[in-house]
Every structure is written in C-alpha cells, then in structure tokens.
Design an enzyme around this catalytic site. Structure first.
Site, short mmCIF file in Angstrom:
data_model
loop_
_atom_site.label_atom_id
_atom_site.label_comp_id
_atom_site.label_asym_id
_atom_site.label_seq_id
_atom_site.Cartn_x
_atom_site.Cartn_y
_atom_site.Cartn_z
N CYS A 1 -66.56 95.86 -53.16
CA CYS A 1 -67.45 96.78 -52.44
C CYS A 1 -66.97 98.18 -52.75
O CYS A 1 -65.75 98.44 -52.72
CB CYS A 1 -67.41 96.51 -50.93
SG CYS A 1 -68.25 97.76 -49.92
N CYS B 1 -73.39 101.05 -55.30
CA CYS B 1 -73.35 100.09 -54.20
C CYS B 1 -73.55 98.70 -54.78
O CYS B 1 -74.52 98.46 -55.50
CB CYS B 1 -74.47 100.41 -53.20
SG CYS B 1 -74.68 99.17 -51.89
#
Length: 261
Positions: free
Chosen positions: A177, A70
């Site tokens: 992302c 992440c």
C-alpha cells in the site's frame, strides 16, 4: 515537463517524492479526493467513478503522464483510466513489488490492506511472480488510515499488530500500500529480528517514477535545477497539501506549493 499523480489521499506522496528526486525540474500536479476518501471501502464501480473524476481534474492541467499512486485504484480503475486518457496521457499504475522481492529468495511477507490481503488480485501476483518463494500475506488493520491522518499512536499500534503477524524467518517485506512507504523506517524497526540479516523492504515508488519517465521518453536528471512547481487539487479544487502530509519527509519536500506553469 509536467507529471500528474492521483490518489484519494496522501499515499501518493512516496511516488511524488520519487519523481521530484529524479526530475526536480518537473512541474507536478497532485490530484486528491478528500470529498470521497477513503476509496478502499467503496464498491469497484463507485471507486472507479471517483478515480476517473480525480484523473480528469488532473488531465485538465495537461500533464505528459499520470501516475495512479494507489494500489487499490490501480486494481479497480486502471482499465477505465487508460480507456479515458490514453494514448494522449500515459497512465502508470502502482503494483506491489512482489517480483523483485521474490528474486531475493525470501521468505517474503506482503503487508497490505485487509481488503487486498487474500484477494484474487494479490493471489494472482503471488502465483505469477513469487516462483515458489514462501510468501505470507499480512493484513495491516488501520495502518493506511493512521498514516493518512499522521496519527502517531495509531501508526505504532497498527505496525506492531502487523509485525506480530509476520513470521520471524521473513527476510523481505513488500509494502503493498503506498501509504506504508511513508513509515518504512518504523516497519523495518518493528519487523527486524535480533541476530537476523538486515530486513529488505520493497516499495513501488521508485519503480513507478522511473516508469513514468520512460513512458514520456525522458531520462532522470537529479542534478537539474529544482524549479518544478507543485499544484494540488482537492476533489478538483485547487488547494494546498493536507496538513498531515507535512508530518512526513516526502510531504515536506513538496511544502512550497505554487501554481503549475
């Protein structure tokens, strides 16, 4: 060999699949946080506390390395995670692939969450690694959430909106992302302009997986017998992959879930 990966949701699937392809014999521990997701809107302190709890749940299974799958958690929680787990368990963060993207000459667009777009963190990476290449920061409103829930309509809407903010001359897109790597083909189709050279996409999953193997001193062995198991932890509780994960090739690759050995 056992490698753990962590995220609030299914954004870790891209790196997980990359590890699986490099070492199909590795046992995998996937530590998610459905009770606390999404992490993006949380304060840095709150996010770090959630990330540490998720990491410690993974660490209890004694992995040889932990991948933070992440970007947001890497920005805010990586120092705390390393302080807590290293040197016993190497912790590998996920950073947008701005440096290799800029090496191609650009112009470059960085697709990222609205919170990351324009942040000092991302601006610092651009300043350090873009080396004068034209870079456009593109906020992708709602895209990570749409991918997380495998909401086809919402994915298409969010991708189209981000594509409209991407300059026509862009030759390279950085997927800033981890969720975006799961819909890379849709992003490519939306941004590719007629008559222009093929668009280049840069994700982080492959590099992160390779770095994890380097940190524990093993080589890729994609030909290894695929006997590696998968353990899924949901806010510390053993469970199964969330149903939306199976909407993606990366999730289907991991569909057979069994306790790690």
């Amino acid at each position: 060999m056992k490698i753990a990966l962590m995220d609030s949701g299914i954004g870790l699937l891209a790196a997980t699949a990359a590890v699986r392809r490099l070492r199909p014999d590795a046992d995998l521990v996937l530590s998610l946080d459905p009770d606390g997701m999404p992490w993006g809107p949380r304060t840095p302190q709150d996010l770090t506390e959630r990330a540490v709890a998720v990491a410690e749940a993974a660490a209890a299974h004694r992995p040889e390395a932990l991948i933070v799958g992440c970007n947001t958690a890497t920005v805010h929680a990586l120092p705390a995670l390393r302080a807590r787990l290293e040197p016993g368990i190497p912790v590998i963060g996920t950073v947008p692939a701005i440096k290799p993207a800029a090496a191609g000459g650009g112009p470059v667009a960085i697709w990222a969450t609205p919170a990351t777009t324009g942040s000092p963190y991302q601006r610092g990476l651009i300043q350090d690694f873009a080396d004068g290449v034209p870079v456009t920061e593109v906020p992708c409103w709602g895209l990570a959430e749409a991918v997380e829930h495998a909401d086809e309509t919402a994915i298409d809407t969010a991708v189209a909106a981000a594509a409209a903010l991407t300059p026509e001359e862009v030759t390279t897109v950085v997927l800033g992302c981890t969720h975006y790597e799961l819909v890379a083909d849709r992003i490519r189709a939306a941004v590719q302009r007629p008559g222009r050279p093929p668009l280049v996409l840069h994700g982080s999953a492959g590099a992160v997986a390779a770095q994890a193997l380097r940190r524990i001193g093993v080589r890729p062995a994609p030909e290894a017998t695929p006997l590696g198991t998968v353990t899924v932890l949901l806010s510390g509780r053993q469970g199964a992959l969330p149903t939306p994960a199976l909407a993606y090739a990366e999730g289907r690759l991991l569909q057979a879930v069994s306790p790690a050995q």
